[in-house]
Scaffold this motif. Structure first.
Motif, PDB file in Angstrom:
ATOM      1  N   HIS A  83       0.846  -1.199   0.000  1.00 57.60           N
ATOM      2  CA  HIS A  83       0.000   0.000   0.000  1.00 57.60           C
ATOM      3  C   HIS A  83       0.877   1.242   0.000  1.00 57.60           C
ATOM      4  O   HIS A  83       2.091   1.154   0.152  1.00 57.60           O
ATOM      5  CB  HIS A  83      -0.990  -0.015   1.151  1.00 57.60           C
ATOM      6  CG  HIS A  83      -0.396   0.014   2.526  1.00 57.60           C
ATOM      7  ND1 HIS A  83       0.403  -0.992   3.033  1.00 57.60           N
ATOM      8  CD2 HIS A  83      -0.471   0.949   3.509  1.00 57.60           C
ATOM      9  CE1 HIS A  83       0.773  -0.689   4.257  1.00 57.60           C
ATOM     10  NE2 HIS A  83       0.273   0.492   4.575  1.00 57.60           N
ATOM     11  N   HIS A 127       1.511   3.834   1.910  1.00 60.48           N
ATOM     12  CA  HIS A 127       2.099   4.536   3.061  1.00 60.48           C
ATOM     13  C   HIS A 127       3.626   4.623   2.929  1.00 60.48           C
ATOM     14  O   HIS A 127       4.258   3.727   2.365  1.00 60.48           O
ATOM     15  CB  HIS A 127       1.689   3.849   4.372  1.00 60.48           C
ATOM     16  CG  HIS A 127       0.240   4.079   4.695  1.00 60.48           C
ATOM     17  ND1 HIS A 127      -0.469   3.297   5.586  1.00 60.48           N
ATOM     18  CD2 HIS A 127      -0.638   5.007   4.237  1.00 60.48           C
ATOM     19  CE1 HIS A 127      -1.712   3.749   5.652  1.00 60.48           C
ATOM     20  NE2 HIS A 127      -1.847   4.776   4.850  1.00 60.48           N
ATOM     21  N   HIS A 180       6.201   1.831   3.344  1.00 54.00           N
ATOM     22  CA  HIS A 180       6.091   0.740   2.371  1.00 54.00           C
ATOM     23  C   HIS A 180       6.531   1.189   0.966  1.00 54.00           C
ATOM     24  O   HIS A 180       7.112   0.428   0.214  1.00 54.00           O
ATOM     25  CB  HIS A 180       4.640   0.224   2.339  1.00 54.00           C
ATOM     26  CG  HIS A 180       4.181  -0.242   3.685  1.00 54.00           C
ATOM     27  ND1 HIS A 180       4.136  -1.564   4.043  1.00 54.00           N
ATOM     28  CD2 HIS A 180       3.821   0.456   4.793  1.00 54.00           C
ATOM     29  CE1 HIS A 180       3.749  -1.659   5.306  1.00 54.00           C
ATOM     30  NE2 HIS A 180       3.553  -0.452   5.778  1.00 54.00           N
ATOM     31  N   HIS A 208      -7.527   0.745   5.945  1.00 52.81           N
ATOM     32  CA  HIS A 208      -6.210   1.240   6.384  1.00 52.81           C
ATOM     33  C   HIS A 208      -5.583   2.101   5.295  1.00 52.81           C
ATOM     34  O   HIS A 208      -5.017   3.163   5.564  1.00 52.81           O
ATOM     35  CB  HIS A 208      -5.298   0.071   6.734  1.00 52.81           C
ATOM     36  CG  HIS A 208      -3.886   0.506   7.049  1.00 52.81           C
ATOM     37  ND1 HIS A 208      -3.583   1.263   8.154  1.00 52.81           N
ATOM     38  CD2 HIS A 208      -2.726   0.319   6.384  1.00 52.81           C
ATOM     39  CE1 HIS A 208      -2.277   1.512   8.164  1.00 52.81           C
ATOM     40  NE2 HIS A 208      -1.736   0.955   7.094  1.00 52.81           N
ATOM     41  N   ASP A 268      -0.103  -4.241   6.556  1.00 51.49           N
ATOM     42  CA  ASP A 268      -0.559  -3.608   7.797  1.00 51.49           C
ATOM     43  C   ASP A 268      -1.973  -4.021   8.184  1.00 51.49           C
ATOM     44  O   ASP A 268      -2.507  -3.509   9.164  1.00 51.49           O
ATOM     45  CB  ASP A 268      -0.537  -2.074   7.645  1.00 51.49           C
ATOM     46  CG  ASP A 268       0.856  -1.498   7.835  1.00 51.49           C
ATOM     47  OD1 ASP A 268       1.755  -2.237   8.278  1.00 51.49           O
ATOM     48  OD2 ASP A 268       1.035  -0.296   7.548  1.00 51.49           O
TER      49      ASP A 268
END
Ligand SMILES: [Zn+2]
Length: 354
Positions: free
Chosen positions: A95, A97, A100, A200, A219
């Motif tokens: 994802h 973020h 990552h 998330h 996550d």
């Protein structure tokens, strides 16, 4: 928030952790790498999967770490010692973020390989890297203020953080290959299935390999802390908590003895127990929020103490505010709370019938 039922989980690798620049093999051809992070959450787990693409042997990496010199240096050490002389062939990112996605650009340039990621997270990463999307800046401050965070010092800091995402993800690869729910990827002779998760990140991808009994959970499921589930300014009426709970419910379809490889914490078994714990955790928080909003109309900021029961720094406060709004919205959009915008410009929520 720490998991009070952690003892129901098992850590088959014990307390072993990969050293900086080192790795631990968690299954045949599956290597665990751990990189530092400059937050309270001080590390991220990354994975290297032995692969072969078009007859060429090499590695698929999963997630990249934050963009800074220390993480690049740690990768260089890993590449020097733990690739068995083979190249990196592809990068999968769970994802968008920063921990990552941060080094996706650097890694794909270095190895001339493709980034594989969901289209939603790819596009958001490109937007966020070039501006600010729900990570700080003026619109985030206005959003938090509308939910009762009125302390001028915090708001000024949030306004000043417009460069937050780009500082950790300065560039995003110009092209990608799209991952979708249910998609199958051959990695080193094993089939892995993509499992989309919501709440998330916009379209988080976990990866499940039935052959190896492994779930790279990203996550979505972590052993010790509950996954952050936040409403952010760019989608102010979102209901990410309901999406998140529905997504982890899907994980119960995976075998109970699956070894979960999470992005933070240690590999564990007990996936079904962990899903149950997370549901219980959020059900308790939802009940507390409903009770508070039955006693009197509440805004998100005044629920922070009730929800988090500890002192929060600014970074934690912004995450906590997003979580508080997420709990209010789950109840509001399920019809258990009503929302009104008061004359002071703050949204307050009341239990229906109270
Ligand atoms: Zn994340």
């Amino acid at each position: 928030m720490a998991n009070p039922r952690e003892s129901e989980l098992s850590y088959p690798l014990g307390d072993a952790l990969p050293e900086s620049g080192g790795m631990l093999e968690v299954a045949p051809g599956v290597r665990w790498v751990r990189m530092g992070l400059p937050f309270a959450l001080d590390h991220i787990n990354l994975w290297m999967l032995r692969d072969e693409i078009n007859g060429q042997a090499g590695w698929t990496l999963v997630d990249s770490g934050i963009c800074n010199d220390a993480t690049k240096a740690a990768w260089e050490q890993v590449f020097a010692a733990h690739l068995d002389g083979l190249p990196v062939l592809r990068l999968i990112v769970t994802h968008f973020h920063p921990d990552h996605m941060g080094l996706a650009h650097w890694l794909t340039e270095k190895w001339n390989c493709r980034l594989w990621i969901s289209a939603t997270d790819y596009n958001l990463a490109r937007l966020a890297s070039g501006s600010t999307v729900g990570m700080g800046g003026g619109t985030a401050a206005v959003f938090f203020a509308s939910h009762g965070l009125t302390d001028e010092e915090s708001l000024a800091k949030i306004r000043g953080r417009a460069n937050y995402y780009p500082s950790m993800v300065p560039a995003v690869p110009a092209s990608f290959r799209r991952l979708m729910n249910g998609g199958r990827i051959q990695i080193g002779g094993h089939e892995w299935t993509c499992i989309a998760g919501y709440g998330h990140a916009p379209e988080h991808m976990s990866l499940h390999c039935p052959d190896l009994g492994l779930l790279i959970s990203g996550d979505m499921v972590l052993p010790r802390i509950s996954t952050n589930v936040s409403v952010v300014d760019v989608e102010p009426e979102a209901d990410p908590l309901s999406l998140y709970l529905a997504s982890i419910q899907e994980m119960l379809k995976l075998p109970a003895d699956t070894l979960v490889l999470p992005s933070h914490g240690k590999p564990f078994t007990g996936l079904h127990a962990r899903v149950d714990q997370l549901r219980e955790h959020h059900d308790e928080r939802l009940a507390e929020v409903l009770a508070a909003c039955t006693a009197k109309p509440c805004h998100a900021a005044e629920l922070l103490e009730l929800l988090f029961k500890r002192k929060l720094d600014l970074h934690q406060t912004t995450f906590a505010m997003g979580e508080s709004v997420a709990h209010l919205h789950a109840l509001w959009l399920a019809g258990q709370l009503t929302r009104r915008l008061d004359e002071d410009g703050i949204y307050r929520f009341s239990a229906v019938g109270s």
